[in-house]
Design a protein around this motif. Structure first.
Motif, PDB file in Angstrom:
ATOM      1  N   MET A   1       0.840  -1.201   0.000  1.00 22.86           N
ATOM      2  CA  MET A   1       0.000   0.000   0.000  1.00 22.86           C
ATOM      3  C   MET A   1       0.863   1.232   0.000  1.00 22.86           C
ATOM      4  O   MET A   1       0.686   2.141  -0.783  1.00 22.86           O
ATOM      5  N   GLY A   2       1.827   1.245   0.851  1.00 20.99           N
ATOM      6  CA  GLY A   2       2.659   2.438   0.801  1.00 20.99           C
ATOM      7  C   GLY A   2       3.482   2.603   2.038  1.00 20.99           C
ATOM      8  O   GLY A   2       3.194   2.064   3.092  1.00 20.99           O
ATOM      9  N   GLU A   3       4.534   3.367   1.860  1.00 20.48           N
ATOM     10  CA  GLU A   3       5.423   3.625   2.952  1.00 20.48           C
ATOM     11  C   GLU A   3       5.471   5.131   3.126  1.00 20.48           C
ATOM     12  O   GLU A   3       5.528   5.878   2.156  1.00 20.48           O
ATOM     13  N   PHE A   4       5.384   5.590   4.365  1.00 23.46           N
ATOM     14  CA  PHE A   4       5.415   7.026   4.605  1.00 23.46           C
ATOM     15  C   PHE A   4       6.491   7.335   5.623  1.00 23.46           C
ATOM     16  O   PHE A   4       6.761   6.546   6.530  1.00 23.46           O
ATOM     17  N   PHE A 578      -5.451   5.745  12.404  1.00 22.79           N
ATOM     18  CA  PHE A 578      -5.290   6.484  11.167  1.00 22.79           C
ATOM     19  C   PHE A 578      -5.611   5.503  10.052  1.00 22.79           C
ATOM     20  O   PHE A 578      -5.210   4.343  10.105  1.00 22.79           O
ATOM     21  N   ASN A 596      -5.103  -5.342  10.613  1.00 23.31           N
ATOM     22  CA  ASN A 596      -4.067  -6.358  10.603  1.00 23.31           C
ATOM     23  C   ASN A 596      -2.732  -5.681  10.850  1.00 23.31           C
ATOM     24  O   ASN A 596      -2.191  -5.013   9.982  1.00 23.31           O
ATOM     25  N   PRO A 597      -2.211  -5.801  12.069  1.00 28.22           N
ATOM     26  CA  PRO A 597      -0.992  -5.056  12.363  1.00 28.22           C
ATOM     27  C   PRO A 597       0.274  -5.703  11.803  1.00 28.22           C
ATOM     28  O   PRO A 597       1.328  -5.091  11.858  1.00 28.22           O
ATOM     29  N   PHE A 598       0.151  -6.931  11.289  1.00 24.03           N
ATOM     30  CA  PHE A 598       1.373  -7.610  10.877  1.00 24.03           C
ATOM     31  C   PHE A 598       1.552  -7.550   9.362  1.00 24.03           C
ATOM     32  O   PHE A 598       0.602  -7.725   8.610  1.00 24.03           O
ATOM     33  N   PRO A 599       2.765  -7.322   8.946  1.00 20.88           N
ATOM     34  CA  PRO A 599       3.004  -7.270   7.493  1.00 20.88           C
ATOM     35  C   PRO A 599       2.856  -8.650   6.893  1.00 20.88           C
ATOM     36  O   PRO A 599       3.078  -9.651   7.574  1.00 20.88           O
ATOM     37  N   PRO A 600       2.473  -8.715   5.624  1.00 21.30           N
ATOM     38  CA  PRO A 600       2.352 -10.031   4.989  1.00 21.30           C
ATOM     39  C   PRO A 600       3.723 -10.661   4.863  1.00 21.30           C
ATOM     40  O   PRO A 600       4.674 -10.019   4.420  1.00 21.30           O
ATOM     41  N   LYS A 616      -7.120   0.549   5.198  1.00 22.03           N
ATOM     42  CA  LYS A 616      -5.749   0.320   5.655  1.00 22.03           C
ATOM     43  C   LYS A 616      -5.576   1.111   6.950  1.00 22.03           C
ATOM     44  O   LYS A 616      -5.586   2.346   6.934  1.00 22.03           O
ATOM     45  N   ILE A 617      -5.455   0.411   8.050  1.00 18.32           N
ATOM     46  CA  ILE A 617      -5.520   1.078   9.341  1.00 18.32           C
ATOM     47  C   ILE A 617      -4.198   0.948  10.074  1.00 18.32           C
ATOM     48  O   ILE A 617      -3.551  -0.104  10.037  1.00 18.32           O
ATOM     49  N   SER A 618      -3.818   2.029  10.735  1.00 13.87           N
ATOM     50  CA  SER A 618      -2.657   1.998  11.606  1.00 13.87           C
ATOM     51  C   SER A 618      -3.076   2.489  12.980  1.00 13.87           C
ATOM     52  O   SER A 618      -3.732   3.516  13.103  1.00 13.87           O
ATOM     53  N   TYR A 621      -0.237   5.326  16.425  1.00 12.04           N
ATOM     54  CA  TYR A 621      -0.220   6.647  17.048  1.00 12.04           C
ATOM     55  C   TYR A 621      -1.508   6.860  17.831  1.00 12.04           C
ATOM     56  O   TYR A 621      -2.592   6.882  17.242  1.00 12.04           O
ATOM     57  N   MET A 627      -3.469  14.374  12.030  1.00 15.86           N
ATOM     58  CA  MET A 627      -2.602  13.643  11.108  1.00 15.86           C
ATOM     59  C   MET A 627      -2.894  14.184   9.726  1.00 15.86           C
ATOM     60  O   MET A 627      -4.060  14.296   9.337  1.00 15.86           O
TER      61      MET A 627
END
Lengths: 660, 718
Positions: A1-4, A578, A596-600, A616-618, A621, A627
């Protein structure tokens, strides 16, 4: 999805003020909350406990009492000796009236709602008649020796009970004379050493008076004979508040130790008609003094020095065990206190009496004002060259000049008369226009150029309505402006179909000019402004329904933004998560994992594609106050850890714990 | 049983009572409130439970109240008469009696009478009676004369009989007494002459009356101190005739005849009267409660300050003027039994009767208490009882069991017990078990040959017994050296005193091996020692563990060096279990039992030294076994824990160190123990060092969570 890249900011030194009073309105299921800085907030308990209105505080105005009268009218009284009525439509103070009795400690509306009673420092109890547009002094009751700290009406409206220092008086309303005086025992832990302050009284229809006092007692008195019937010692510290349910079958008290006790009228034995008051449940949701409590038909509400508003539902009163049955703890305001300038990477923090401007990476400037009034709203322009803010009576506009690393502030003087007070301020994307929502319901558009400004246009409210606009959204191309009032509707040049829950956040997407609206019941809509109807995606979402965990979040979405390069993405956040909604991906159903907090881990693409969904939830924070996207790959997150707030509160009453 | 409760003073304010006392105490319409009229100008309304006055009203100076104020129960108003003829009616809100309703009557009023459920009556001095309403309608109406000239109304009372008001009043003329009964449904006035019978010269001091279906029982207290009863028919056969009534002696000499003060009498209920007066001529005045039926004194209370000879009884309170203050004595009369009616006699327990031990059964409510308090027992219990009934058609097994215990043979008892245990769910299970055990033990004590071992073991295993419930059980088991039962007791009883634990330990250590072999001890706590080859291997490992540090490098003293000379051989010697498995199981039961160090230590000193050594050897063995594995536990289902073993080693050494040190055979053991402990301490100090390093790791972890005010991170969404 993306990296920020995320700028994780924790230096927003925001501390909410302590809660002083709460008042529950049975008719509209709303809760008024006043804080020690004089701010009054209105929560709509039907709309997922959303804080829908607020009135900014004032340094000189310390609210000591708050009550609803005549159905929907809200009054407060405080130590400046004034009674204030609030205009719930225009979100301003309707009038303030001096009661001429010194500081006011208590206030109570009569059961019929037509009279208002206040208790003053000088020991006087004053009765006011509530007229349709004002209140009118009617008369004084017999003056007492010391300040009147608490008042309660008998449900029939013929008598009142007044708690003072060391005694409780009962007044006959018709004659205004004190008919009983009940002396409260001063004894505190077996020694009588100090005065006993009656913090709260409640008058029941059977003539029982319940009092709570500084010696930690809850006492039941017979008002007919003036005798003490029963006494419960429940705390080593003050018992500061009491609230009785409408049915008079339960009541709640709050102590300075942070404990809330629930008392219920229960039969002495099963199936006997004789009933007695029994202390049933203690709740410890607060760390500090519980200054105030309220009792709605289904829940106990408490607030105090630790700034949390706690709503504890009573399980036995709830028929459906849905998410309303969960405990609510509201700490942060449901509005944005932070704005950011993307271009210059600046953050503007709004405090009660000052603003702080930070540049990410280096500290820059702190603007402090000596204004006694609280700031209602503030905004920094996207280019970073303008700052605007407003208090209840004045509007301020500053121009920022950048010379290398130095910033100079210059106030734009001579604001036009119509720009007196604003409920919401917004700059257009190119920073050339300023949009101001005033509390008369008018929207002003001001052109900014160089160091000067020009009034372009004022949208007058629809005739007959004086509803104030609280939320604004402007399209990036500057062609569209959306405004939302305190009730549910959203206005553009046309009106978005009405929805029965208030709007918590909205934004207009670039290019498509789709308006994304978040409501307090956690629904999100997308409305196409050019086409004047809901988009297909929005309709699909409504048909499919949101994931149940999404609907069970208990903080509202406070900010929505968009990714400049990815038109399918919507970025939004509440206090605990977020989320990026990818409209191109399938929607999750109730069986899929929402968060889902864990990366595939090297799973095949097929599995990944099957499990991927639009949300896509984080949750890294929290509590998240703000944000936003600074550029394509950079986010800024402003957190306010609760521990930091607690560290700034006064120390709580020390309780002896075993082994210490 | 009737009883008087603690008295309290209603008003310490001196009422203007005068020597004649008060005019009257009357009920008001609220339960707890009473109107007190003094002998002057004032009426006061008291709330008795609060012991304080609620209101007070006075007539003007110069006026005098002549008849006690009463309450009109129908309207809640109060009525009083002053100056014989002036009637005043007021209510709670009125303040001044001068301004309230006033009616001047044409004749002098004797009393106003009011009871619940009917309108008040006005009794005139001439004997005429009027209803209040009728009188107020025409206050100046003519009042006829009923009684003769010199007749004076002495006493009067108003009843409701079958919902009809009945008024009785007694008049006196030249020492003769007449009773008038006025019926209001038939407007009949009957006159009776009261005859004294044999004792002609006594004067009647006080009257009281109660009513039953047909008669008014008029009781009178005469100056000779006796109480007489006269029955007056309510419905006279011939109303016109003047009849005589003879009084009968109810009981003698209640009070002394010649008192200076007045005496008073009041009926409390069917069987009880209250008498105010001095029991003996010289003694102080007393309030006493008598049971008429049994003619016994139930209770009495001295009133040292003297009374006015007046007594009123309303609800549950007796009112009297004690000294100068109005005193209230609450009176209670519970349902009396024959035993209670026997009076204040001390009924000591008959030593001959056998007191069955009573075990409180906490699971079911006490039935007698329940029925007394709550007339309808809860349904749950009812249902449960029904089940019981259906299960037990004839004699309940519990009863049968108890009777068996007292008489039958051991075998028979066993059978009955098994039967009873099979139906376990009876609500009185606990009590029956308790009673059975006590019964068995008593029989054991009485008949030395009787020892129902199996029954006792079964009962112990029901988990409902405890030491305090049947202390004799362990005593007997100790006498019989029944180690199996003792083991069971140690396992099942939570509250064994240290003395008994120690006594058990003594037996367990002293009992001969061959007698142990015969017993059937529970071996669950003992691990299998049969694979001794395996033990040998483990032993090697112990050595390795010991060498976790280097003893040679350790700067210990020479003695220590000596100790390390031949460790191998000595350890081998100790690693075989020093006791047989059955004894080990018994000792494990001791290790598992609860104790308090302070109470155990003195008793441990009584154990012979060689037994202490044996026990220490066993503990040392267990300790070695424990340290064989990393988790420091013993194998087995329910083995003693390392802490228990350590504690007991400490205890034994504390109690008997001086003795053990002197014993040559214990020397080797002590040295081995010392060495082992020393090596262990070194091992643990090493572990401590490792732990410190790991603590740093934890700190690092915390720091990771607690970030600074500003950071730049990477967020990956997927």
């Amino acid at each position: 999805m993306g990296e920020f890249k995320v700028h994780r900011v924790r230096f927003f030194n925001y501390v909410p003020s302590a809660i002083r009073c709460v008042a529950y309105n049975n008719h509209s299921n709303r809760l008024a909350v006043s804080r020690t800085d004089g701010t009054v907030e209105i929560y709509n308990l039907s709309a997922n406990y959303f804080q829908e209105k607020f009135f900014p505080g004032h340094e000189s105005r310390a609210t000591e009492a708050l009550c609803w009268a005549e159905g929907q009218r809200l009054f407060s009284a405080g130590l400046n000796g004034e009674i204030i009525e609030y205009d719930l439509q225009a979100l301003k103070i309707k009038y303030a009236m001096d009661a001429f009795g010194g500081p006011i400690w208590s206030m109570a509306a009569s059961p019929s709602g037509s009279q208002l009673l206040i208790g003053c420092e000088d020991g006087s109890v004053k009765l006011f008649q509530i007229t349709p547009d004002k209140i009118q002094f009617e008369r004084n009751f017999d003056r007492q020796k010391s300040r009147i700290l608490s008042l309660s009406w008998h449900p029939s409206g013929t008598h009142i009970a007044a708690g003072s220092i060391d005694y409780i008086s009962v007044f006959d309303v018709k004659s205004g004379s004190a008919v009983r005086k009940m002396i409260v025992d001063r004894q505190y832990m077996g020694v009588s050493k100090r005065k006993c302050i009656v913090w709260g009284v409640a008058f029941l229809s059977d003539g029982t008076i319940i009092s709570v006092d500084s010696a930690g007692k809850v006492q039941f008195w017979d008002s007919a004979t003036g005798t003490l019937v029963k006494s419960h010692l429940i705390a080593n510290a003050d018992v500061q508040s009491i609230a009785v349910a409408n049915q008079e079958d339960s009541f709640v008290v709050g102590t300075a130790e942070g404990t809330v006790f629930h008392f219920q009228l229960v039969p002495v034995t099963s199936n006997s008609s004789e009933k007695q008051w029994v202390r049933t449940k203690p709740f410890q949701h607060h760390t500090h003094d519980v200054r105030t409590v309220a009792h709605s038909p289904t829940s106990l509400i408490s607030g105090g020095t630790d700034t949390h508003l706690v709503i504890r539902p009573l399980m036995e009163k709830l028929e459906v065990k849905n998410y309303d049955a969960a405990l609510r703890k509201i700490t942060f305001p449901h509005r944005r206190l932070i704005s950011c300038s993307r271009k210059r990477q600046l953050l503007l923090f709004q405090f009660a009496h000052h603003l702080e401007l930070w540049r990410l990476g280096s500290t820059v400037a702190t603007g402090k004002m000596g204004d006694p009034e609280n700031i209602i709203c503030s905004c920094i322009s996207p280019c970073g060259s303008w700052i605007a803010y407003s208090t209840a009576s004045r509007f301020f506009l500053y121009r920022l000049n950048y010379e290398h690393d130095n910033i100079s502030l210059k106030r734009v003087s001579k604001m036009p008369a119509f720009l007196r007070s604003a409920l919401q301020i917004l700059f257009s994307e190119d920073s050339t226009k300023l949009f101001v929502a005033s509390n008369q319901g008018t929207l002003h558009i001001v052109q900014l150029s160089g160091g000067s400004f020009k009034h372009l246009h004022a949208f007058q409210p629809q005739s007959g309505t004086v509803e104030a606009m609280c939320l604004l959204a402007v399209s990036p191309d500057g062609n569209w402006l959306a405004a939302s009032g305190t009730s549910a509707g959203v206005h553009l040049h046309c009106t978005v179909p009405a929805y029965n829950f208030p709007v918590t956040a909205m934004a207009i997407a670039p290019n498509t000019n789709n308006l994304v609206i978040a409501h307090s019941d956690q629904q999100v809509f997308e409305y196409s402004i050019p086409d004047k109807h809901y988009t297909d995606w929005s309709r699909t979402v409504q048909k499919h329904g949101f994931h149940h965990l999404w609907l069970q979040r208990d903080t509202p979405i406070t900010h929505i933004s968009f990714h400049p390069k990815r038109p399918m993405h919507i970025l939004l956040h509440d206090a605990y998560m977020f989320c990026i909604i990818d409209k191109s991906l399938p929607l999750p159903n109730d069986k899929t994992l929402l968060y889902n907090p864990f990366p595939p881990t090297n799973e095949s693409d097929v599995v990944q594609r099957r499990t991927a969904h639009a949300f896509k939830i984080s949750k890294i924070y929290k509590p998240l106050l703000f944000m936003d996207l600074l550029d394509e790959r950079t986010l800024v997150a402003v957190e306010r850890p609760l521990d930091d707030i607690i560290a700034q509160l006064p120390p709580p009453i020390k309780k002896k714990k075993f082994g210490t | 049983m009737a009883s008087l409760e603690e008295e309290f003073t209603l008003s310490s304010v001196v009422l203007s009572a005068g020597s004649e006392g008060l005019l009257g105490v009357e009920q008001s319409s609220k339960a707890d409130q009473f109107l007190v009229t003094d002998n002057g100008r004032t009426v006061i309304l008291y709330k008795v439970s609060d012991q304080k006055p609620l209101g007070s009203w006075s007539v003007k100076q110069g006026q005098i109240i002549t008849c006690p104020a009463v309450c009109n129960f129908q309207t809640g108003e109060y009525i009083v008469v002053h100056d014989n003829k002036v009637l005043r009616i007021w209510n709670n809100e009125d303040v001044n009696l001068d301004k309230v309703f006033k009616a001047t009557l044409s004749a002098e009023v004797c009393r106003i009478l009011s009871v619940q459920g009917t309108e008040p009556l006005v009794l005139f001095k001439e004997g005429a009676v009027r209803g209040l309403e009728a009188l107020l309608a025409e206050p100046q109406q003519k009042i006829e004369t009923v009684i003769s000239d010199e007749e004076v109304i002495k006493w009067t009372k108003f009843f409701i009989v079958f919902r009809h008001p009945v008024l009785i009043f007694i008049t006196e003329k030249h020492g003769n007494y007449f009773a008038y009964v006025q019926m209001f449904n038939s407007r009949v006035l009957s006159k009776y002459t009261l005859l004294f019978g044999q004792d002609e010269n006594s004067v009647i001091e006080s009257f009281t009356a109660s009513v039953d279906r047909k008669f008014i029982a008029l009781m009178s207290l005469s100056s000779d101190g006796c109480i007489y009863e006269t029955l007056i028919p309510i419905r006279p056969t011939d109303p016109e005739k003047n009849r005589s009534l003879v009084r009968s002696l109810l009981f003698k000499a209640v009070v002394s005849g010649n008192t200076q003060h007045g005496v008073a009498l009041t009926v409390l209920d069917q069987d009880h009267v209250a008498v105010l007066g001095s029991p003996l001529a010289a003694s102080k005045e007393c309030l006493s409660i008598w049971n008429i039926k049994f003619q016994t004194l139930h209770t009495s209370k001295e009133l040292p300050q003297g009374t006015s000879g007046q007594l009123w009884y309303y609800g549950e309170n007796l009112f009297m003027l004690h000294g100068r203050s109005l005193t209230v004595i609450p009176y209670k009369c519970e349902v009396s039994s024959l035993a209670g009616a026997l009076g204040k006699l001390k009924h000591s327990q008959d030593p001959g009767t056998h007191v069955t031990p009573h075990f409180v059964n906490w699971e079911t409510p006490q039935e007698c208490g329940l029925e007394a308090q709550n007339s309808e027992p809860s349904r749950r219990i009812l249902r449960r009882r029904k089940i019981e009934v259906s299960l037990q058609p004839e004699v309940p097994p519990s009863k049968q069991l108890l009777s068996t215990v007292m008489k039958d043979s051991e075998k028979h008892i066993e059978v009955e017990l098994r039967k009873f245990l099979a139906i376990k769910q009876t609500p009185d299970f606990h009590t029956v078990i308790g009673d059975t055990v006590t019964g068995l033990l008593e029989r054991c004590k009485a008949e030395p040959s009787f020892y129902p071992r199996n029954c006792l073991m079964q009962l112990t295993q029901t988990h409902v017994l405890s030491y305090s419930l049947c202390p004799d059980l362990m005593e007997i088991a100790l006498q019989k050296k029944d180690v199996q039962l003792l083991q069971l007791c140690l396992q099942h009883f939570p509250d064994i005193p240290e003395l008994v634990t120690c006594a058990c330990l003594k037996i367990f250590l002293s009992i001969a091996d061959d007698s142990l072999q015969e017993t059937d001890v529970n071996m669950e706590s003992v691990f299998d020692c049969s694979n001794s080859v395996h033990d040998e291997k483990m032993e090697e490992q112990t050595e390795i563990l010991q060498n976790g540090f280097n003893p040679e490098e350790d700067k210990c003293n020479k003695c220590d060096q000596e100790l390390n000379e031949k460790p191998q051989a000595k350890t081998k010697e100790t690693t075989s279990c020093p006791v047989i498995p059955k004894r080990a199981a018994l000792l494990n039961a001791i290790l598992h039992s609860a104790y308090s160090e302070t109470f155990l230590l003195p008793h441990l000193k009584d154990i012979p030294a060689q037994h202490i050594t044996l026990f220490l050897k066993y503990l040392y063995f267990l300790y070695l076994k424990c340290s064989e594995n990393a988790t420091l536990t013993l194998p087995g289902i329910h083995p003693p824990t390392l802490n228990q073993i350590m504690d007991w080693i400490c205890l034994l050494l504390d109690a008997n160190f001086t003795v053990v040190v002197m014993m040559p055979e214990a020397k080797r053991l002590l040295i081995n123990l010392y060495r082992l402990v020393k090596s262990q301490i070194s091992v643990y100090s090493e572990l401590n060092k490792i732990e410190v390093s790991f603590r740093e790791l934890q700190k690092l972890n915390q720091e990771k969570n607690n970030r600074g005010l500003y950071s730049i991170e990477v967020l990956e969404l997927f």
